[in-house]
Design a protein around this motif. Structure first.
Motif, PDB file in Angstrom:
ATOM      1  N   GLY A  47     -12.483  -7.083  -0.703  1.00 46.42           N
ATOM      2  CA  GLY A  47     -11.613  -7.174   0.471  1.00 46.42           C
ATOM      3  C   GLY A  47     -10.192  -6.749   0.161  1.00 46.42           C
ATOM      4  O   GLY A  47      -9.569  -6.015   0.937  1.00 46.42           O
ATOM      5  N   GLN A  51      -8.183  -3.470   1.678  1.00 47.13           N
ATOM      6  CA  GLN A  51      -6.852  -3.584   2.293  1.00 47.13           C
ATOM      7  C   GLN A  51      -5.863  -2.647   1.599  1.00 47.13           C
ATOM      8  O   GLN A  51      -5.057  -1.996   2.262  1.00 47.13           O
ATOM      9  CB  GLN A  51      -6.354  -5.023   2.218  1.00 47.13           C
ATOM     10  N   ASP A  52      -5.933  -2.587   0.284  1.00 45.79           N
ATOM     11  CA  ASP A  52      -5.043  -1.685  -0.461  1.00 45.79           C
ATOM     12  C   ASP A  52      -5.313  -0.228  -0.110  1.00 45.79           C
ATOM     13  O   ASP A  52      -4.378   0.554   0.050  1.00 45.79           O
ATOM     14  CB  ASP A  52      -5.197  -1.895  -1.970  1.00 45.79           C
ATOM     15  N   LYS A  55      -3.916   0.507   3.320  1.00 49.80           N
ATOM     16  CA  LYS A  55      -2.453   0.576   3.237  1.00 49.80           C
ATOM     17  C   LYS A  55      -2.024   1.889   2.591  1.00 49.80           C
ATOM     18  O   LYS A  55      -1.087   2.549   3.067  1.00 49.80           O
ATOM     19  CB  LYS A  55      -1.918  -0.612   2.433  1.00 49.80           C
TER      20      LYS A  55
END
Length: 85
Positions: A47, A51-52, A55
């Motif tokens: 997860g 997300q990284d 981004k």
């Protein structure tokens, strides 16, 4: 989410000494996460990686847009310079 439950309460309201039953459990969960020993730990790491990645993709798109704008401004400056010659 972790819940820490005091194992004993002091009768002194101002006392800052409280021991927790779940501190060993929390330490074990942190070790599980560090060593990727459980499915939950792996899911959490995945997860965070997702997300990284999202981004980073967003930042790359923003940088590409800024680069295109700057290139457009450079071409405008070059056109103005060419018109003056």
């Amino acid at each position: 989410m972790a819940f820490l439950v005091p194992s004993q309460f002091s009768k002194d309201v101002n006392s800052s000494i409280v021991s927790f039953n779940s501190s060993n459990l929390l330490a074990e969960q942190l070790l599980d996460l560090e060593e990727k020993r459980t499915l939950e730990a792996v899911e959490m790491i995945i997860g965070v990686n997702i997300q990284d990645r999202v981004k980073n993709q967003t930042m790359a798109k923003e940088l590409t847009n800024m680069n295109m704008l700057l290139q457009g401004q450079v071409f405008d400056v070059m056109d103005v310079g060419a018109d003056e010659d």
